[in-house]
Write an enzyme that holds these catalytic residues in place. Structure first.
Site, PDB file in Angstrom:
ATOM      1  N   CYS A  33     -32.052 -11.918 -38.035  1.00  0.00           N
ATOM      2  CA  CYS A  33     -32.638 -12.278 -36.919  1.00  0.00           C
ATOM      3  C   CYS A  33     -33.990 -12.564 -36.810  1.00  0.00           C
ATOM      4  CB  CYS A  33     -32.342 -11.240 -35.868  1.00  0.00           C
ATOM      5  SG  CYS A  33     -32.770 -11.639 -34.259  1.00  0.00           S
TER       6      CYS A  33
ATOM      7  N   TYR B  64      -9.541   8.214 -17.729  1.00  0.00           N
ATOM      8  CA  TYR B  64     -10.620   7.581 -17.822  1.00  0.00           C
ATOM      9  C   TYR B  64     -10.441   5.882 -17.980  1.00  0.00           C
ATOM     10  CZ  TYR B  64     -12.411  12.271 -18.751  1.00  0.00           C
ATOM     11  OH  TYR B  64     -12.569  13.656 -18.818  1.00  0.00           O
TER      12      TYR B  64
ATOM     13  N   GLU C 123      -9.119   7.176 -12.918  1.00  0.00           N
ATOM     14  CA  GLU C 123     -10.690   6.429 -13.181  1.00  0.00           C
ATOM     15  C   GLU C 123     -11.471   6.886 -11.870  1.00  0.00           C
ATOM     16  OE1 GLU C 123     -12.719   4.544 -15.469  1.00  0.00           O
ATOM     17  OE2 GLU C 123     -14.188   4.640 -13.630  1.00  0.00           O
TER      18      GLU C 123
ATOM     19  N   CYS D 262     -16.040   7.129 -28.073  1.00  0.00           N
ATOM     20  CA  CYS D 262     -17.264   6.471 -28.429  1.00  0.00           C
ATOM     21  C   CYS D 262     -18.418   7.257 -29.336  1.00  0.00           C
ATOM     22  CB  CYS D 262     -17.919   5.404 -27.496  1.00  0.00           C
ATOM     23  SG  CYS D 262     -18.186   6.342 -25.959  1.00  0.00           S
TER      24      CYS D 262
HETATM   25  C1  LIG Z   1     -15.316   4.656 -22.316  1.00  0.00           C
HETATM   26  S1  LIG Z   1     -14.786   3.922 -20.538  1.00  0.00           S
HETATM   27  C2  LIG Z   1     -13.072   3.810 -20.893  1.00  0.00           C
HETATM   28  C3  LIG Z   1     -12.637   2.415 -20.545  1.00  0.00           C
HETATM   29  C4  LIG Z   1     -11.411   2.078 -20.315  1.00  0.00           C
HETATM   30  N1  LIG Z   1     -10.498   2.913 -21.040  1.00  0.00           N
HETATM   31  C5  LIG Z   1     -11.184   0.706 -21.327  1.00  0.00           C
HETATM   32  O1  LIG Z   1     -11.116   0.837 -22.556  1.00  0.00           O
HETATM   33  O2  LIG Z   1     -11.590  -0.276 -20.782  1.00  0.00           O
HETATM   34  C6  LIG Z   1     -14.931   5.574 -19.633  1.00  0.00           C
HETATM   35  C7  LIG Z   1     -14.620   5.368 -18.275  1.00  0.00           C
HETATM   36  O3  LIG Z   1     -14.569   6.842 -17.683  1.00  0.00           O
HETATM   37  C8  LIG Z   1     -15.044   6.593 -16.470  1.00  0.00           C
HETATM   38  N2  LIG Z   1     -15.262   8.010 -15.978  1.00  0.00           N
HETATM   39  C9  LIG Z   1     -16.411   8.479 -16.160  1.00  0.00           C
HETATM   40  N3  LIG Z   1     -16.464   9.971 -15.806  1.00  0.00           N
HETATM   41  C10 LIG Z   1     -15.211  10.294 -15.235  1.00  0.00           C
HETATM   42  C11 LIG Z   1     -14.417  11.335 -14.496  1.00  0.00           C
HETATM   43  N4  LIG Z   1     -14.916  12.551 -14.270  1.00  0.00           N
HETATM   44  N5  LIG Z   1     -13.239  11.057 -13.889  1.00  0.00           N
HETATM   45  C12 LIG Z   1     -12.723   9.735 -14.212  1.00  0.00           C
HETATM   46  N6  LIG Z   1     -13.066   8.858 -14.854  1.00  0.00           N
HETATM   47  C13 LIG Z   1     -14.633   8.903 -15.350  1.00  0.00           C
HETATM   48  C14 LIG Z   1     -16.178   5.671 -16.402  1.00  0.00           C
HETATM   49  O4  LIG Z   1     -16.219   5.156 -14.941  1.00  0.00           O
HETATM   50  C15 LIG Z   1     -15.509   4.678 -17.622  1.00  0.00           C
HETATM   51  O5  LIG Z   1     -14.947   3.807 -16.843  1.00  0.00           O
END
Ligand SMILES: C[S@@+](CC[C@H](N)C(=O)[O-])C[C@H]1O[C@@H](n2cnc3c(N)ncnc32)[C@H](O)[C@@H]1O
Length: 457
Positions: free
Chosen positions: A76, A318, A339, A414
């Site tokens: 890049c 989540y 979620e 992650c």
């Molecule tokens: C890494 S992402 C996972 C997304 C999903 N599993 C996917 O593969 O598309 C983490 C998710 O956790 C949600 N989140 C964060 N804190 C939370 C909580 N205390 N309770 C429920 N969901 C939560 C976020 O909004 C986000 O959508």
């Protein structure tokens, strides 16, 4: 300790001995650890100390004296300026070695777990043009000139004009150049973060990598887009691949590329992506994995570890827009997704209907509160999937999760550090973790995902 010398112009000579987990190189200086910007293990470098603390130093490499064999010329043109792709000067197999090592180190040092097998890392098939979403910022500099581009490395309040980014697609680069011209020619003002005035804030581009659909999302300060029909005509005339154009207004001080008011200027207001034989609708403000082809591989890897059975009752915690639960739903008896974000739950329900999935139900709730209720209603979920944000699991969520005693807990993470911390707690609660699989979703960055199944007893 690796030797070093202070040179006359205050540069010090160091030997790089390792790469730290966040991607910084590591050396030693007068008994202290030095975290270096630039430099790869095995290299001798001349570096300038930028911070000298009692227990460690920070330094920037100014010259490489002997080069590592895995160092390559970055492809890049913006490598030295841009805040992304910090490892583009390290050949891809070398990046994978350090990512896997990050997982091993975290599990051993943070988790204190020495019997977990870390399998070979799953590489990304695509190492360039893998992203389906990019956000470019409009910015006015001191001299009043405006820029449309990405953040300068290490300077979060500076933007440089991107000519060519290798992460999304050639269309994305052409769109950035087009918008720069359009905004200048039409004398549309650009938002000033400190003065909180001006109009254009972000250009977000989303692409369906498996559907070839493109969304342009223009994020501005409050107010209708001037002569929107003229913009739509010009844009779709030049880029027939654009299937929808959305305008989001964000008048808040938080400099984020999302809007409080959304108006669809062209097309359906969403794009679609295909993963694992299902269709997912993606709107301007909803979360979707940014490397969708590799996300498919991550989910496949996780399901292979889980060995799903048609009688399984599964919880997807989540769940975001429900991708994991929806993909699992055809292999199991029923799925419950949880979620926090309402918009994501709305998208998850929409995606269930779109794919005719009837054995899944989604709840908008904090995971730890949801688990408390589940504890008392005695429903038997035999598998619980968790895919939390970088911060990992809340201690109460771990405690409530383990008190349900599911047969298996699939953890997708992650962040190896928080995974390792949570893994130690799950093991303390009587679960065992035989192995984990690291998966590379973001080539040229230091990020690494991992997945593993915890078994009860
Ligand atoms: C890494 S992402 C996972 C997304 C999903 N599993 C996917 O593969 O598309 C983490 C998710 O956790 C949600 N989140 C964060 N804190 C939370 C909580 N205390 N309770 C429920 N969901 C939560 C976020 O909004 C986000 O959508």
């Amino acid at each position: 300790m690796k030797a070093l010398e202070m040179t006359s112009d205050k540069l010090i000579e160091l030997e790089v001995i390792d790469l730290a987990n966040e991607g910084k190189a590591v050396a030693q200086f007068e008994g202290k650890v030095v975290f270096l910007k630039g430099g790869l293990p095995g290299e001798r470098v001349l570096a300038e100390i930028t911070k000298n603390k009692s227990r460690y130093c920070e330094a920037t490499v100014r010259r490489i004296i002997t080069r590592s064999k895995v160092r390559i010329p970055p492809r890049c043109r913006h490598f030295d300026t841009c805040g992304g792709c910090t490892w583009q000067d390290l050949e891809y197999p070398g990046q994978l070695v350090f990512k896997r090592k990050h997982v091993v180190d975290s599990i051993e040092r943070i988790g204190g777990l020495d019997k977990v097998e870390v399998l070979p890392i799953v590489p990304s098939n695509e190492v360039f043009f893998y992203r389906n979403k990019m956000e470019f910022s409009f910015h006015v500099d001191e001299s009043g000139d405006f820029k449309l581009g990405l953040h300068h490395r290490g300077k979060y309040d500076e933007i440089f004009n991107v000519e060519q980014c290798l992460l999304q697609s050639p269309t994305s680069n052409n769109l950035v150049a087009w918008f720069r011209r359009y905004v200048a020619e039409n004398k549309i003002t650009v938002y000033h973060v400190k003065k909180h005035g001006g109009y254009m804030r972000f250009l977000m581009i989303r692409e369906g990598k498996n559907t070839a659909q493109t969304m342009v999302n223009i994020v501005t300060n409050y107010g209708e887009f001037p002569e929107a029909a003229k913009l739509v005509g010009a844009l779709t005339g030049e880029f027939p691949e654009i299937t929808t154009i959305v305008h989001n207004q964000n008048g808040g001080k938080a400099n984020v590329a999302s809007g409080e008011i959304e108006k669809v200027l062209h097309g359906p207001g969403y794009i679609e992506e295909r993963i694992g034989g299902m269709v997912f609708r993606i709107r301007a403000n909803s979360f979707f994995q940014t490397n969708p082809r590799q996300a498919e591989i991550l989910y496949k890897t996780a399901f292979e570890l889980l060995k799903l059975d048609p009688g399984d009752r599964l919880m997807d915690l989540y769940c975001g827009t429900g991708t994991i639960g929806l993909l699992a739903s055809r292999k199991v008896a029923e799925v419950t997704g949880v979620e926090l974000v309402g918009e994501a739950i709305h998208a998850a329900r929409e995606n269930a209907a779109l794919n005719n999935i009837n054995n899944i139900i989604f709840y908008q709730e904090d995971v730890k509160d949801f688990l408390l209720k589940t504890e008392s209603d005695g429903k038997g979920f035999n598998i619980i999937i968790v895919d939390p944000p970088r911060a990992g699991l809340h201690p109460k969520a771990i405690q409530r999760l383990t008190s349900l005693r599911p047969e298996k807990i699939l953890y997708i993470s992650c962040n190896p550090a928080t995974f390792a911390r949570d893994a130690a707690e799950l093991v303390k609660a009587g679960y065992n973790l035989p192995k984990v699989v690291p998966v590379d979703m973001f080539p040229h960055t230091t990020h690494v995902e991992l997945t593993g199944v915890f078994y009860n007893g």
